[in-house]
Design a protein around this motif. Structure first.
Motif, mmCIF file in Angstrom:
data_model
loop_
_atom_site.group_PDB
_atom_site.id
_atom_site.type_symbol
_atom_site.label_atom_id
_atom_site.label_comp_id
_atom_site.label_asym_id
_atom_site.label_seq_id
_atom_site.Cartn_x
_atom_site.Cartn_y
_atom_site.Cartn_z
ATOM 1 N N ILE A 184 37.761 55.951 43.702
ATOM 2 C CA ILE A 184 37.818 56.092 45.331
ATOM 3 C C ILE A 184 36.934 54.991 45.885
ATOM 4 O O ILE A 184 37.324 54.399 46.812
ATOM 5 C CB ILE A 184 37.418 57.591 45.426
ATOM 6 N N ILE A 185 35.858 54.952 45.370
ATOM 7 C CA ILE A 185 34.880 53.750 45.935
ATOM 8 C C ILE A 185 35.405 52.494 45.987
ATOM 9 O O ILE A 185 35.176 51.906 46.690
ATOM 10 C CB ILE A 185 33.427 54.151 45.374
ATOM 11 N N SER A 186 35.961 52.143 44.710
ATOM 12 C CA SER A 186 36.617 50.920 44.556
ATOM 13 C C SER A 186 37.711 50.526 45.561
ATOM 14 O O SER A 186 37.798 49.557 46.141
ATOM 15 C CB SER A 186 36.929 50.425 43.323
ATOM 16 N N MET A 187 38.660 51.567 45.757
ATOM 17 C CA MET A 187 39.742 51.478 46.822
ATOM 18 C C MET A 187 39.278 51.531 48.329
ATOM 19 O O MET A 187 39.872 50.611 48.822
ATOM 20 C CB MET A 187 40.755 52.724 46.610
ATOM 21 N N ARG A 188 38.304 52.257 48.504
ATOM 22 C CA ARG A 188 37.611 52.082 49.776
ATOM 23 C C ARG A 188 37.147 50.564 50.131
ATOM 24 O O ARG A 188 37.457 50.086 51.065
ATOM 25 C CB ARG A 188 36.653 53.196 50.155
ATOM 26 N N LEU A 189 36.166 50.120 49.333
ATOM 27 C CA LEU A 189 35.772 48.830 49.343
ATOM 28 C C LEU A 189 36.702 47.652 49.449
ATOM 29 O O LEU A 189 36.662 46.885 50.178
ATOM 30 C CB LEU A 189 34.723 48.675 48.314
ATOM 31 N N LYS A 190 37.727 47.777 48.755
ATOM 32 C CA LYS A 190 38.710 46.988 48.632
ATOM 33 C C LYS A 190 39.675 46.629 50.102
ATOM 34 O O LYS A 190 40.081 45.726 50.557
ATOM 35 C CB LYS A 190 39.833 47.432 47.475
ATOM 36 N N LYS A 191 39.556 47.796 50.822
ATOM 37 C CA LYS A 191 40.076 47.877 51.954
ATOM 38 C C LYS A 191 39.436 47.670 52.920
ATOM 39 O O LYS A 191 39.536 47.560 54.256
ATOM 40 C CB LYS A 191 40.964 49.544 52.053
ATOM 41 N N GLY A 192 38.007 47.492 52.709
ATOM 42 C CA GLY A 192 36.964 46.854 53.809
ATOM 43 C C GLY A 192 36.278 47.785 54.491
ATOM 44 O O GLY A 192 35.973 47.837 55.717
ATOM 45 N N LEU A 193 36.404 49.269 53.855
ATOM 46 C CA LEU A 193 35.648 50.323 54.645
ATOM 47 C C LEU A 193 34.414 50.661 54.215
ATOM 48 O O LEU A 193 33.988 50.524 53.118
ATOM 49 C CB LEU A 193 36.635 51.554 54.331
ATOM 50 N N LEU A 194 33.640 51.193 54.978
ATOM 51 C CA LEU A 194 32.303 51.667 54.960
ATOM 52 C C LEU A 194 32.425 52.618 53.957
ATOM 53 O O LEU A 194 33.323 53.639 54.107
ATOM 54 C CB LEU A 194 31.835 52.228 56.343
ATOM 55 N N THR A 195 31.813 52.777 53.074
ATOM 56 C CA THR A 195 31.695 53.878 52.033
ATOM 57 C C THR A 195 30.303 54.257 51.554
ATOM 58 O O THR A 195 29.504 53.552 51.275
ATOM 59 C CB THR A 195 32.215 53.170 50.720
#
Length: 80
Positions: free
Chosen positions: A64-75
Motif C-alpha cells: 500500500i505504501i509503495s502504491m501511494r508513493l508511486k502516485k505521489g501521495l503523502l503517505t
C-alpha cells in the motif's frame, strides 16, 4: 510549532505499542494518508492484535505504501 510536510512525502510514525502514534496520525493527517500496520493485520486476519499474521500484514503494508508513493501521495506509515 508547525512542521511543513511536502505533498509528496513519506512520514514514519514508529514507536512502542500504545505510545500515541495512531492518535497523532488521526489528529494531524487525513484518513487515507495513514497506512497502519495494525489495520493491515486486521485486514489479513480479522484481528489487529494477531501477531501470527504480521508477515502477511507487513507485506500488505509495504505494498500500500509503495502504491501511494508511486502516485505521489503523502503517505504516513504507522507501525511498531
Amino acid at each position: 510549532m508547525e512542521i511543513r510536510i511536502p505533498k509528496t512525502a513519506l512520514v514514519l510514525l514508529v514507536g512502542a505499542s500504545g505510545s500515541g502514534k495512531s492518535s497523532f496520525a488521526k489528529k494531524h493527517f487525513a484518513q487515507y494518508e495513514t497506512v497502519s500496520s495494525d489495520a493491515c493485520r486486521g485486514i489479513v486476519s480479522n484481528d489487529e492484535n494477531n501477531q501470527a499474521a504480521s508477515n502477511d500484514a507487513f507485506e500488505l503494508f509495504y505494498y500500500i505504501i509503495s502504491m501511494r508513493l508511486k502516485k505521489g501521495l503523502l503517505t504516513v506509515a504507522d507501525a511498531t
